[in-house]
Write an enzyme that holds these catalytic residues in place. Structure first.
Site, PDB file in Angstrom:
ATOM      1  N   ASP A  67       0.807  -1.223   0.000  1.00 44.77           N
ATOM      2  CA  ASP A  67       0.000   0.000   0.000  1.00 44.77           C
ATOM      3  C   ASP A  67       0.840   1.273   0.000  1.00 44.77           C
ATOM      4  O   ASP A  67       2.061   1.231   0.174  1.00 44.77           O
ATOM      5  CB  ASP A  67      -0.964   0.009   1.201  1.00 44.77           C
ATOM      6  CG  ASP A  67      -0.303  -0.468   2.490  1.00 44.77           C
ATOM      7  OD1 ASP A  67       0.936  -0.427   2.588  1.00 44.77           O
ATOM      8  OD2 ASP A  67      -1.021  -0.879   3.413  1.00 44.77           O
ATOM      9  N   ASN A 136      -7.791  -3.580  14.268  1.00 41.20           N
ATOM     10  CA  ASN A 136      -9.178  -3.809  13.834  1.00 41.20           C
ATOM     11  C   ASN A 136      -9.243  -4.899  12.755  1.00 41.20           C
ATOM     12  O   ASN A 136     -10.268  -5.074  12.107  1.00 41.20           O
ATOM     13  CB  ASN A 136      -9.821  -2.507  13.325  1.00 41.20           C
ATOM     14  CG  ASN A 136      -9.133  -1.957  12.084  1.00 41.20           C
ATOM     15  OD1 ASN A 136      -8.174  -2.538  11.578  1.00 41.20           O
ATOM     16  ND2 ASN A 136      -9.623  -0.834  11.585  1.00 41.20           N
ATOM     17  N   HIS A 138      -7.374  -5.025  10.002  1.00 39.08           N
ATOM     18  CA  HIS A 138      -7.068  -4.652   8.616  1.00 39.08           C
ATOM     19  C   HIS A 138      -5.770  -5.307   8.156  1.00 39.08           C
ATOM     20  O   HIS A 138      -4.840  -5.514   8.934  1.00 39.08           O
ATOM     21  CB  HIS A 138      -7.096  -3.133   8.386  1.00 39.08           C
ATOM     22  CG  HIS A 138      -5.942  -2.337   8.904  1.00 39.08           C
ATOM     23  ND1 HIS A 138      -6.081  -1.404   9.911  1.00 39.08           N
ATOM     24  CD2 HIS A 138      -4.642  -2.284   8.538  1.00 39.08           C
ATOM     25  CE1 HIS A 138      -4.912  -0.829  10.131  1.00 39.08           C
ATOM     26  NE2 HIS A 138      -4.017  -1.348   9.324  1.00 39.08           N
ATOM     27  N   GLU A 143      -9.778  -2.060   5.243  1.00 35.35           N
ATOM     28  CA  GLU A 143     -10.448  -1.819   6.514  1.00 35.35           C
ATOM     29  C   GLU A 143     -11.667  -2.730   6.666  1.00 35.35           C
ATOM     30  O   GLU A 143     -12.140  -3.303   5.683  1.00 35.35           O
ATOM     31  CB  GLU A 143     -10.897  -0.346   6.576  1.00 35.35           C
ATOM     32  CG  GLU A 143      -9.752   0.657   6.525  1.00 35.35           C
ATOM     33  CD  GLU A 143      -8.981   0.757   7.850  1.00 35.35           C
ATOM     34  OE1 GLU A 143      -9.123  -0.122   8.718  1.00 35.35           O
ATOM     35  OE2 GLU A 143      -8.223   1.744   7.989  1.00 35.35           O
TER      36      GLU A 143
HETATM   37  C1  GLP Z   1      -0.679  -0.143   8.694  1.00 36.09           C
HETATM   38  C2  GLP Z   1      -0.308  -0.794   7.362  1.00 36.09           C
HETATM   39  C3  GLP Z   1      -0.502  -2.284   7.424  1.00 36.09           C
HETATM   40  C4  GLP Z   1       0.083  -2.780   8.715  1.00 36.09           C
HETATM   41  C5  GLP Z   1      -0.779  -2.329   9.865  1.00 36.09           C
HETATM   42  C6  GLP Z   1      -0.238  -2.683  11.236  1.00 36.09           C
HETATM   43  O1  GLP Z   1      -1.746   0.714   8.595  1.00 36.09           O
HETATM   44  N1  GLP Z   1      -0.964  -0.282   6.220  1.00 36.09           N
HETATM   45  O2  GLP Z   1       0.087  -2.899   6.293  1.00 36.09           O
HETATM   46  O3  GLP Z   1       0.125  -4.172   8.728  1.00 36.09           O
HETATM   47  O4  GLP Z   1      -1.087  -0.964   9.764  1.00 36.09           O
HETATM   48  O5  GLP Z   1       0.739  -1.804  11.626  1.00 36.09           O
HETATM   49  P1  GLP Z   1       1.764  -2.093  12.783  1.00 36.09           P
HETATM   50  O6  GLP Z   1       2.633  -3.205  12.294  1.00 36.09           O
HETATM   51  O7  GLP Z   1       2.527  -0.819  12.953  1.00 36.09           O
HETATM   52  O8  GLP Z   1       0.972  -2.473  13.970  1.00 36.09           O
END
Ligand code: GLP
Length: 244
Positions: A67, A136, A138, A143
């Protein structure tokens, strides 16, 4: 889904790095799907260390990231392009032409989504997709409520996601409202998926993933339908989880 239990974040990162290094050494021209966020950072650090010490080469590796924020150019220090170059790409020998992230500044974002999907297909699909998970549920920026059929698309970020990601910015006001993300269908087409989960803040999500229904209200639940998923999760994330 196969679960590998790690003691803590560092141990999870070590296991994940070893897993990926083995994949790259076995198939030097592997197509990797990569993720941003705090979760894979320790893994990337270890890939860099292994590259420096053991010379595992990424010259033939191709990467596709999940992304990018809409409106952020690669030069923006908060872009996922910058994140990936700072934390991995510029410290290993991967040629820039082998690196792919969706463009958040394409004039025609719909066309960019279509093109990104096509480029993944042309590369023969993703061999191993690395994933983190939002609290959540995602994955990428898919989302809750995103269709399991969605391919690469533009999303409105949930307020909880903007708040969670604000830690990477000076001010929450700077966190974009939109992103371009591989869809759930894109992720599910990967031949193999490696999901990393760490910390107490992901414990509820981990419970839902392992014990809950497969439902679009919890995007990561779709992984229960994939035939080759490995989860490396630490004790805090797994606390009280019924590992089936
Ligand atoms: C972000 C990214 C995801 C990631 C997630 C968890 O928003 N777009 O690809 O897996 O949130 O983030 P973190 O690893 O910092 O908890």
């Amino acid at each position: 889904m196969r679960i590998i239990q790690a003691n803590d974040y560092e141990h999870m990162s070590e296991l994940a790095a070893n897993y990926l290094i083995d994949k790259v050494q076995t198939n030097p021209a592997i197509v990797l799907g990569l993720a941003t966020g705090g979760t894979p950072l320790g893994t990337y650090k270890r890939l860099i260390k292994d590259y420096e010490q053991n010379g595992t080469s990424y010259k033939k590796v191709t990467t596709y990231n999940l992304d990018e924020y809409v409106g952020f150019s690669p030069e923006n220090p908060n872009s996922y392009h910058a994140f990936m170059y700072d934390n991995l790409f510029e410290k290993i020998d991967i040629p820039p032409t082998n690196i792919h992230l969706p463009s958040g500044t394409a004039l025609d974002l719909v066309e960019e989504c279509k093109g990104y999907e096509e480029r993944i297909e042309e590369a023969g699909g993703i061999d191993v997709q690395l994933l983190g998970m939002g609290s959540n549920g995602h994955i990428g920026f898919n989302e809750p409520g995103t269709s399991f059929q969605a391919t690469t698309h533009i999303v409105e970020l949930a307020q909880s996601t903007r708040e969670a990601n604000a830690r990477f910015f000076d001010d929450i006001k700077e966190v974009p409202y939109q992103a371009i993300t591989m869809g759930i269908a894109t992720i599910m087409k990967s031949k193999e998926i490696l999901l990393l989960v760490s910390g107490e803040s992901k414990n509820d999500a981990m419970k839902k993933l392992m014990e809950g229904e497969v439902d679009e209200s919890f995007p990561a639940s779709v992984l229960n339908k994939h035939s080759h998923v490995t989860i490396i999760a630490d004790k805090e994330a797994l606390s009280g989880v019924n590992v089936r």
